[in-house]
Scaffold this motif. Structure first.
Motif, short mmCIF file in Angstrom:
data_model
loop_
_atom_site.label_atom_id
_atom_site.label_comp_id
_atom_site.label_asym_id
_atom_site.label_seq_id
_atom_site.Cartn_x
_atom_site.Cartn_y
_atom_site.Cartn_z
N ASP A 15 182.00 55.35 83.97
CA ASP A 15 181.98 53.89 83.95
C ASP A 15 181.10 53.24 85.01
OD1 ASP A 15 183.79 54.20 81.91
OD2 ASP A 15 185.52 53.52 83.05
N HIS A 16 180.66 54.01 85.98
CA HIS A 16 179.92 53.40 87.10
C HIS A 16 178.62 54.14 87.40
CE1 HIS A 16 183.18 50.63 87.85
NE2 HIS A 16 184.01 51.65 87.70
N ASP A 17 178.02 54.71 86.39
CA ASP A 17 176.77 55.42 86.58
C ASP A 17 175.67 54.49 87.09
OD1 ASP A 17 175.41 57.95 86.40
OD2 ASP A 17 174.27 57.10 84.74
N THR A 18 175.70 53.22 86.68
CA THR A 18 174.67 52.29 87.16
C THR A 18 174.84 52.00 88.65
OG1 THR A 18 175.97 50.37 86.46
CG2 THR A 18 174.31 51.19 84.90
N GLY A 22 172.10 52.73 91.41
CA GLY A 22 171.74 51.69 92.38
C GLY A 22 171.75 52.22 93.80
N ILE A 23 172.73 53.04 94.14
CA ILE A 23 172.79 53.64 95.47
C ILE A 23 171.57 54.54 95.67
CG2 ILE A 23 174.07 55.25 96.95
CD1 ILE A 23 176.65 54.11 95.54
N ASP A 24 171.24 55.29 94.66
CA ASP A 24 170.07 56.17 94.71
C ASP A 24 168.80 55.35 94.96
OD1 ASP A 24 169.21 58.89 94.52
OD2 ASP A 24 168.47 58.51 92.50
N ALA A 25 168.63 54.26 94.24
CA ALA A 25 167.45 53.40 94.40
C ALA A 25 167.41 52.78 95.80
CB ALA A 25 167.44 52.32 93.33
N CYS A 26 168.55 52.35 96.29
CA CYS A 26 168.62 51.77 97.64
C CYS A 26 168.21 52.80 98.68
CB CYS A 26 170.02 51.24 97.93
SG CYS A 26 170.46 49.76 97.01
N ALA A 27 168.68 54.03 98.53
CA ALA A 27 168.34 55.09 99.47
C ALA A 27 166.83 55.36 99.44
CB ALA A 27 169.13 56.35 99.16
N GLY A 57 173.05 43.94 95.19
CA GLY A 57 174.34 43.67 94.57
C GLY A 57 175.23 44.88 94.38
N VAL A 58 174.82 46.01 94.92
CA VAL A 58 175.60 47.24 94.75
C VAL A 58 176.84 47.23 95.64
CG1 VAL A 58 175.54 49.77 94.98
CG2 VAL A 58 173.54 48.54 94.10
N LEU A 59 176.72 46.74 96.86
CA LEU A 59 177.86 46.73 97.78
C LEU A 59 179.02 45.94 97.19
CD1 LEU A 59 178.71 47.74 100.60
CD2 LEU A 59 177.98 45.54 101.49
N ALA A 60 178.74 44.83 96.56
CA ALA A 60 179.79 43.99 95.97
C ALA A 60 180.49 44.67 94.79
CB ALA A 60 179.20 42.66 95.52
N ARG A 61 179.84 45.66 94.18
CA ARG A 61 180.42 46.37 93.03
C ARG A 61 181.29 47.55 93.44
NH1 ARG A 61 175.55 47.45 89.09
NH2 ARG A 61 177.25 48.20 87.78
N LEU A 62 181.16 47.99 94.68
CA LEU A 62 181.90 49.19 95.12
C LEU A 62 183.42 49.02 95.10
CD1 LEU A 62 179.49 50.54 97.88
CD2 LEU A 62 179.87 51.43 95.56
N PRO A 63 183.99 47.85 95.43
CA PRO A 63 185.44 47.73 95.31
C PRO A 63 185.94 47.96 93.88
CG PRO A 63 184.62 46.02 96.73
CD PRO A 63 183.41 46.69 96.12
N ASP A 111 177.05 60.52 98.71
CA ASP A 111 176.07 60.95 99.70
C ASP A 111 174.67 60.81 99.14
OD1 ASP A 111 178.12 61.61 101.41
OD2 ASP A 111 178.04 63.76 100.99
N ALA A 112 173.84 60.08 99.86
CA ALA A 112 172.42 59.95 99.53
C ALA A 112 171.56 60.60 100.60
CB ALA A 112 172.05 58.47 99.40
N PHE A 113 172.18 60.89 101.75
CA PHE A 113 171.49 61.50 102.88
C PHE A 113 172.31 62.67 103.39
CE2 PHE A 113 170.41 57.02 102.77
CZ PHE A 113 169.03 57.05 102.87
N GLU A 114 171.64 63.59 104.08
CA GLU A 114 172.35 64.67 104.75
C GLU A 114 172.01 64.59 106.23
OE1 GLU A 114 171.16 68.60 103.59
OE2 GLU A 114 169.03 68.14 103.76
N VAL A 115 172.94 65.05 107.04
CA VAL A 115 172.73 65.08 108.48
C VAL A 115 172.42 66.52 108.86
CG1 VAL A 115 173.70 64.61 110.75
CG2 VAL A 115 174.36 63.19 108.78
#
Length: 136
Positions: A15-18, A22-27, A57-63, A111-115
């Motif tokens: 249900d939330h693939d978009t 979006g997180i991937d694009a932001c990263a 607008g991705v942050l607002a969709r996370l809840p 996770d979009a990044f690794e440390v």
């Protein structure tokens, strides 16, 4: 992975693939400003990622992602989550969603990044986002 965790993961993927895209694009946008393939300062990841997530607008969709993940476990949240701690946090790896439900704490990490731990930690972009769901 427990069955509730698997159910939450399936729901997010379905249900939330978009949102994940979006997180991937932001990263990707965050790494475009780096000089090289990694950053050595946590602030070069967290602050720009939060800014990109907000502006797209991705942050607002996370809840809503968190609400659906909890619903998939068969439980409900006692209050409506907001795009801020303790429900949503932007970390050096990516967004983390948290909810306390009857059997424990549901944690959703994107996770979009690794440390990379070296003498100086380095933050590298993962090829794709990784979704991890756990019930602790």
């Amino acid at each position: 992975m427990s069955e509730p965790s698997r159910a939450a993961r399936r729901r997010i993927r379905r249900d939330h693939d978009t949102v994940l895209e979006g997180i991937d694009a932001c990263a990707d946008r965050v790494t475009a400003s780096w000089d090289g393939d990694a950053a050595t300062d946590r602030a070069d990841v967290v602050d720009p990622l939060r800014t990109e997530l907000e502006s797209m607008g991705v942050l607002a969709r996370l809840p809503n992602v968190l609400v659906d993940a909890v619903d998939a476990t068969g439980h409900a949240l006692p209050a409506s989550p907001v795009a801020a701690p303790p429900y949503v946090a932007v970390t050096s790896r990516g967004p983390v969603l948290r909810a306390t439900i009857d059997p424990g704490r549901l944690v959703v990490r994107v996770d979009a990044f690794e440390v990379v731990r070296e003498s100086t930690p380095r933050y590298r972009r993962l090829e794709d986002v990784r979704l991890a769901v756990s019930l602790e």
